[in-house]
Design a protein around this motif. Structure first.
Motif, mmCIF file in Angstrom:
data_model
loop_
_atom_site.group_PDB
_atom_site.id
_atom_site.type_symbol
_atom_site.label_atom_id
_atom_site.label_comp_id
_atom_site.label_asym_id
_atom_site.label_seq_id
_atom_site.Cartn_x
_atom_site.Cartn_y
_atom_site.Cartn_z
ATOM 1 N N TRP A 190 3.161 12.174 -1.335
ATOM 2 C CA TRP A 190 3.898 11.534 -2.424
ATOM 3 C C TRP A 190 5.391 11.477 -2.122
ATOM 4 O O TRP A 190 6.048 10.484 -2.354
ATOM 5 C CB TRP A 190 3.668 12.190 -3.782
ATOM 6 N N ASP A 222 -0.064 11.128 3.156
ATOM 7 C CA ASP A 222 0.889 10.878 2.072
ATOM 8 C C ASP A 222 0.982 12.134 1.216
ATOM 9 O O ASP A 222 -0.023 12.594 0.663
ATOM 10 C CB ASP A 222 0.392 9.687 1.252
ATOM 11 N N HIS A 276 -5.365 4.075 -9.493
ATOM 12 C CA HIS A 276 -4.363 4.464 -8.496
ATOM 13 C C HIS A 276 -4.522 3.573 -7.269
ATOM 14 O O HIS A 276 -5.583 2.990 -7.039
ATOM 15 C CB HIS A 276 -4.563 5.940 -8.122
ATOM 16 N N LEU A 291 3.993 1.024 -7.978
ATOM 17 C CA LEU A 291 2.627 1.502 -8.175
ATOM 18 C C LEU A 291 2.104 1.094 -9.549
ATOM 19 O O LEU A 291 0.950 0.648 -9.687
ATOM 20 C CB LEU A 291 2.576 3.023 -8.015
ATOM 21 N N SER A 320 -5.800 9.582 -9.326
ATOM 22 C CA SER A 320 -4.687 9.862 -8.427
ATOM 23 C C SER A 320 -4.778 11.274 -7.864
ATOM 24 O O SER A 320 -5.103 12.223 -8.584
ATOM 25 C CB SER A 320 -3.360 9.705 -9.182
ATOM 26 N N THR A 351 0.840 -1.194 0.000
ATOM 27 C CA THR A 351 0.000 0.000 0.000
ATOM 28 C C THR A 351 0.879 1.248 0.000
ATOM 29 O O THR A 351 0.396 2.351 -0.242
ATOM 30 C CB THR A 351 -0.924 0.020 1.224
ATOM 31 N N SER A 352 2.157 1.074 0.295
ATOM 32 C CA SER A 352 3.124 2.168 0.194
ATOM 33 C C SER A 352 4.477 1.582 -0.148
ATOM 34 O O SER A 352 4.729 0.393 0.023
ATOM 35 C CB SER A 352 3.233 2.934 1.517
ATOM 36 N N ASN A 399 -3.478 3.558 -3.018
ATOM 37 C CA ASN A 399 -2.880 4.231 -1.872
ATOM 38 C C ASN A 399 -3.366 3.549 -0.598
ATOM 39 O O ASN A 399 -3.842 2.415 -0.639
ATOM 40 C CB ASN A 399 -3.203 5.728 -1.891
#
Length: 454
Positions: free
Chosen positions: A334, A332, A308, A376, A318, A17-18, A310
């Motif tokens: 980015w 977040d 997207h 991603l 996004s 997820t990240s 996240n």
């Protein structure tokens, strides 16, 4: 599925997820002044063009679902609602101050938990109105919430619909009563059916079901029965994901043992049973663990390349800035992450001190950003490409070397400046992403950190 490949690649791995994943964040959170700079910079660059996303974590549940890996607080005392709502609104006001008087354009808003519908419709209205009061909501927005079939009422549905919500995610998990009893999940098929029907009658345009495979005592025949009922109800999208057995993190999972869980081969048979049923019913695999009908915006986003991923899961578009509000929520920019205090009491204390309640975070390096884009793209498109020097780094080339064996196994194809995951390789996309995880390879865990990839 090839059993040899299953056993070869069924290893512990992150869900991504990240990137970097939370265990590999720097040891201390970003300096408060630096975090404010990062938020302001991303906000002013992206707010007008794409808006921002807001995630609100509502941790309270009346009972513990033992399979759950989320941050929860178990209580039947609903007097906790008002204080928590006021704390979240106080945190939001701190971010509004950092936006410098410019109204945020809230493109996405998601209520997660815990159990958001633990809160009364009246308190949810106070919360959402407080968030939207000093914000703009574009005509093309996506507001959604997670709903427990056992306590979501018609008043919840109508109140949130009137506030602009059109997406509901219903926690089904499984319809088999044996499995539900083992995971302490109290709900019936009739409740799910009624909730789905009410949501559609009110006007919700996207209904999601969460289904979990690999639960204790789950069998292929149970999954087939569950999927037949799911298909009859025709949700627009389905999150069909693997149970993550992490009892060292979630002690509630110790209410059963590994002997109660299907082994790797049986678990994959359960997955394939569910997946085949969904595909035969017209659902499309749009990303890791997610399926959607061709009429759903998630499928359209996957086809057009705007999908997207996240901390809220898969989304149709996004936004560079995600503001996480509430205990344990993650923001977040980015270029950096910040996670709030997990314990509700610690969260309250920091809010009372007039401080953003972060207890850890991470500011991404140049290599982190390159690898984050690769991961991603794999998670949302099953492929990634790079041509400019700004899109490459040592970690990228190291990843390509690690992937040679997966290429030989037919799980992916590597051409100049491009990598594509094959249909055969889609169940192993987490393994592909792991090859790009430079921080994982630099510091391989000595103890189990992650659940199995399959």
């Amino acid at each position: 599925m090839d059993k040899d490949l299953l056993f070869k690649y069924n290893i512990p791995g992150p869900r991504y997820t990240s990137y970097p994943t939370v265990p590999y964040w720097q040891k201390t959170p970003p300096d408060p002044l630096r975090w404010t700079e990062m938020v302001r910079e991303t906000f002013h660059i992206s707010n007008a063009a794409e808006g921002i996303s807001v995630y609100i974590h509502l941790p309270f549940c009346e009972s513990l679902c033992t399979y759950c890996g989320c941050n929860t607080r178990i209580t039947t005392n609903h007097a906790v609602e008002s204080r928590y709502v006021q704390a979240v609104l106080a945190e939001w006001n701190m971010y509004l101050q950092r936006f410098g008087g410019v109204k945020p354009v809230i493109r996405e808003l998601h209520l997660g938990g815990g159990t958001p519908t633990f809160f009364s419709p009246e308190n949810l209205a106070v919360l959402v109105n407080g968030i939207l009061q000093h914000a703009e909501v574009p005509s093309q927005h996506s507001f959604g919430f997670e709903a427990h079939p056992g306590n979501t009422t018609g008043a919840h549905l109508q109140t949130l619909y009137d506030l602009g919500f059109r997406r509901i995610s219903i926690g089904v998990q499984d319809f088999n009563p044996i499995v539900l009893a083992l995971i302490n999940r109290h709900q019936t098929y009739e409740q799910v059916c009624d909730l789905t029907r009410q949501a559609r009658e009110i006007g919700y345009t996207s209904v999601n079901f969460d289904i979990v495979y690999g639960l204790p005592q789950q069998k292929t025949c149970y999954m087939m029965q569950t999927m037949l009922r799911v298909i009859q109800l025709r949700p627009d999208r389905i999150a069909f994901y693997s149970y993550a057995h992490v009892p060292w993190i979630k002690p509630g999972q110790r209410s059963y043992t590994e002997n109660d869980l299907p082994d790797a081969e049986k678990k994959m048979a359960i997955y394939e049973t569910g997946r085949n049923a969904l595909e035969l019913a017209g659902y499309h695999d749009i990303g890791m663990d997610h399926f959607a009908r061709s009429t759903d915006p998630l499928y359209e986003a996957q086809q057009t390349g705007t999908l997207h991923r996240n901390f809220m899961g898969y989304t149709e578009r996004s936004t560079r800035l995600l503001i996480g509000l509430g205990a344990s929520a993650i923001s977040d920019t980015w270029s950096g992450f910040s996670q709030n205090e997990k314990k509700v009491e610690d969260y309250y204390r920091r809010i009372a001190e007039g401080m953003l309640p972060a207890f850890r975070g991470h500011e991404l390096t140049g290599e982190d950003l390159v690898l984050r884009r690769r991961i991603l793209q794999l998670m949302t498109r099953f492929e990634t490409s790079w041509r400019n020097t700004g899109e490459t780094c040592d970690g990228l080339y190291a990843a390509l070397e690690r992937l040679s064996e997966m290429e030989e196994d037919g799980l992916l194809e590597i051409t100049p400046y491009c990598l594509k995951v094959t249909e055969k390789g889609r169940p192993f996309v987490r393994n592909v992403c792991m090859a790009f995880d430079a921080r994982l390879w630099k510091d391989l865990p000595q103890t189990t950190l992650f659940s199995q990839t399959i």
